[in-house]
Design a protein around this motif. Sequence first.
Motif, PDB file in Angstrom:
ATOM      1  N   ILE A   1       0.853  -1.188   0.000  1.00 46.98           N
ATOM      2  CA  ILE A   1       0.000   0.000   0.000  1.00 46.98           C
ATOM      3  C   ILE A   1       0.889   1.238   0.000  1.00 46.98           C
ATOM      4  O   ILE A   1       1.747   1.400   0.882  1.00 46.98           O
ATOM      5  N   ILE A   2       0.694   2.108  -0.979  1.00 46.34           N
ATOM      6  CA  ILE A   2       1.486   3.332  -1.087  1.00 46.34           C
ATOM      7  C   ILE A   2       0.617   4.511  -0.687  1.00 46.34           C
ATOM      8  O   ILE A   2      -0.394   4.809  -1.326  1.00 46.34           O
ATOM      9  N   ASP A   3       1.014   5.167   0.386  1.00 46.67           N
ATOM     10  CA  ASP A   3       0.305   6.349   0.902  1.00 46.67           C
ATOM     11  C   ASP A   3       1.008   7.597   0.385  1.00 46.67           C
ATOM     12  O   ASP A   3       2.185   7.817   0.681  1.00 46.67           O
ATOM     13  N   ILE A   4       0.292   8.425  -0.391  1.00 47.31           N
ATOM     14  CA  ILE A   4       0.902   9.637  -0.961  1.00 47.31           C
ATOM     15  C   ILE A   4       0.352  10.907  -0.325  1.00 47.31           C
ATOM     16  O   ILE A   4       0.677  12.008  -0.753  1.00 47.31           O
ATOM     17  N   SER A   5      -0.464  10.773   0.716  1.00 46.96           N
ATOM     18  CA  SER A   5      -1.231  11.914   1.210  1.00 46.96           C
ATOM     19  C   SER A   5      -0.367  12.933   1.951  1.00 46.96           C
ATOM     20  O   SER A   5       0.648  12.606   2.567  1.00 46.96           O
ATOM     21  N   ASN A   6      -0.816  14.188   1.874  1.00 41.45           N
ATOM     22  CA  ASN A   6      -0.270  15.279   2.675  1.00 41.45           C
ATOM     23  C   ASN A   6      -1.442  15.879   3.452  1.00 41.45           C
ATOM     24  O   ASN A   6      -2.289  16.565   2.868  1.00 41.45           O
ATOM     25  N   PRO A   7      -1.521  15.607   4.758  1.00 36.19           N
ATOM     26  CA  PRO A   7      -2.690  16.003   5.543  1.00 36.19           C
ATOM     27  C   PRO A   7      -2.669  17.482   5.929  1.00 36.19           C
ATOM     28  O   PRO A   7      -2.539  17.846   7.102  1.00 36.19           O
ATOM     29  N   ILE A   8      -2.811  18.332   4.927  1.00 34.81           N
ATOM     30  CA  ILE A   8      -2.765  19.774   5.156  1.00 34.81           C
ATOM     31  C   ILE A   8      -4.155  20.294   5.497  1.00 34.81           C
ATOM     32  O   ILE A   8      -5.149  19.873   4.901  1.00 34.81           O
ATOM     33  N   ASP A   9      -4.226  21.211   6.436  1.00 35.82           N
ATOM     34  CA  ASP A   9      -5.476  21.915   6.721  1.00 35.82           C
ATOM     35  C   ASP A   9      -5.654  22.972   5.633  1.00 35.82           C
ATOM     36  O   ASP A   9      -5.079  24.053   5.703  1.00 35.82           O
ATOM     37  N   PHE A  10      -6.428  22.638   4.594  1.00 39.42           N
ATOM     38  CA  PHE A  10      -6.556  23.531   3.449  1.00 39.42           C
ATOM     39  C   PHE A  10      -7.450  24.733   3.735  1.00 39.42           C
ATOM     40  O   PHE A  10      -7.555  25.629   2.903  1.00 39.42           O
ATOM     41  N   SER A  11      -8.088  24.765   4.902  1.00 41.18           N
ATOM     42  CA  SER A  11      -8.863  25.957   5.259  1.00 41.18           C
ATOM     43  C   SER A  11      -7.953  27.096   5.702  1.00 41.18           C
ATOM     44  O   SER A  11      -8.308  28.269   5.599  1.00 41.18           O
ATOM     45  N   THR A  12      -6.766  26.738   6.181  1.00 43.46           N
ATOM     46  CA  THR A  12      -5.818  27.757   6.646  1.00 43.46           C
ATOM     47  C   THR A  12      -4.472  27.691   5.923  1.00 43.46           C
ATOM     48  O   THR A  12      -3.708  28.655   5.959  1.00 43.46           O
TER      49      THR A  12
ATOM     50  N   ALA B   1       2.092  27.192  -3.803  1.00 41.82           N
ATOM     51  CA  ALA B   1       0.846  27.953  -3.750  1.00 41.82           C
ATOM     52  C   ALA B   1       1.106  29.452  -3.596  1.00 41.82           C
ATOM     53  O   ALA B   1       0.349  30.283  -4.113  1.00 41.82           O
ATOM     54  N   LEU B   2       2.183  29.800  -2.913  1.00 38.79           N
ATOM     55  CA  LEU B   2       2.544  31.213  -2.710  1.00 38.79           C
ATOM     56  C   LEU B   2       3.364  31.779  -3.856  1.00 38.79           C
ATOM     57  O   LEU B   2       3.732  32.956  -3.831  1.00 38.79           O
ATOM     58  N   GLY B   3       3.682  30.958  -4.839  1.00 38.99           N
ATOM     59  CA  GLY B   3       4.462  31.417  -5.976  1.00 38.99           C
ATOM     60  C   GLY B   3       5.948  31.495  -5.709  1.00 38.99           C
ATOM     61  O   GLY B   3       6.698  32.085  -6.505  1.00 38.99           O
ATOM     62  N   LYS B   4       6.402  30.895  -4.608  1.00 38.46           N
ATOM     63  CA  LYS B   4       7.834  30.895  -4.296  1.00 38.46           C
ATOM     64  C   LYS B   4       8.609  29.908  -5.167  1.00 38.46           C
ATOM     65  O   LYS B   4       9.799  30.083  -5.396  1.00 38.46           O
ATOM     66  N   THR B   5       7.920  28.874  -5.621  1.00 37.75           N
ATOM     67  CA  THR B   5       8.503  27.900  -6.537  1.00 37.75           C
ATOM     68  C   THR B   5       7.487  27.617  -7.638  1.00 37.75           C
ATOM     69  O   THR B   5       6.332  28.030  -7.556  1.00 37.75           O
ATOM     70  N   ARG B   6       7.906  26.884  -8.653  1.00 40.14           N
ATOM     71  CA  ARG B   6       7.007  26.512  -9.736  1.00 40.14           C
ATOM     72  C   ARG B   6       6.527  25.084  -9.532  1.00 40.14           C
ATOM     73  O   ARG B   6       7.230  24.264  -8.941  1.00 40.14           O
TER      74      ARG B   6
END
Length: 206
Positions: free
Chosen positions: A83-94, A192-197
């Motif tokens: 089983i390959i877990d690729i998730s990033n559990p980010i709080d996307f509301s903040t 997301a902040l445009g610091k990288t592509r």
Amino acid sequence: MSSISIIGSGKMGGAIAEVATRAGAHVQILKRSAGSMSAARPGFDCGVVGDELTGDLVVLAVPYSAYPGILEHYRDRLADKVIIDISNPIDFSTYDALTSPADSSTAAELATLLPEGTAVVKAFNVNLGDTLVSGTNGIAATTVLYAGDYADAKVRVAALIEAAGMRAVDVGPLTRARELEAMGFLQIIMAALGKTRYESGFALLP
């Protein structure tokens, strides 16, 4: 080469399907519902969650919040697969925090929900989809970091990565998934902040 089942048809699911195709693996993509949009190109073996899994490797390319629903269908059928877990559990509301426990990771939490002894490997979460599709991060071959407790499972994941023309780096046991998730969080926020592509990414130079 192994066969691979990818649960989730979004951008990362489509990107990993491209990786597996370059590696010569047979690819099955399962959408969460028949009406789900798919970022994968036509031609893959497609179905919906609930269909029989054909892959030896199973990628969970859905948000961690969707894992319980996936396990309702497949928990007892995953024991003999990697089983390959690729998730990033980010709080996307903040966009300001990881939602996994401070002393754990989604990969470690997933392992506790699966039959004892099921091999879970954390991989691909530090990679943006564009760098997987192209196989480069702008300056070098894409590096995929991975972690897990089962040597045989890690060998199979590394073989898939390397057969696709990318670099595979073992960072240690599954406890290192916490650090990988922090790296994934940082990379997504920077993009997301445009610091990288989105076509670039972290690299380990030889």
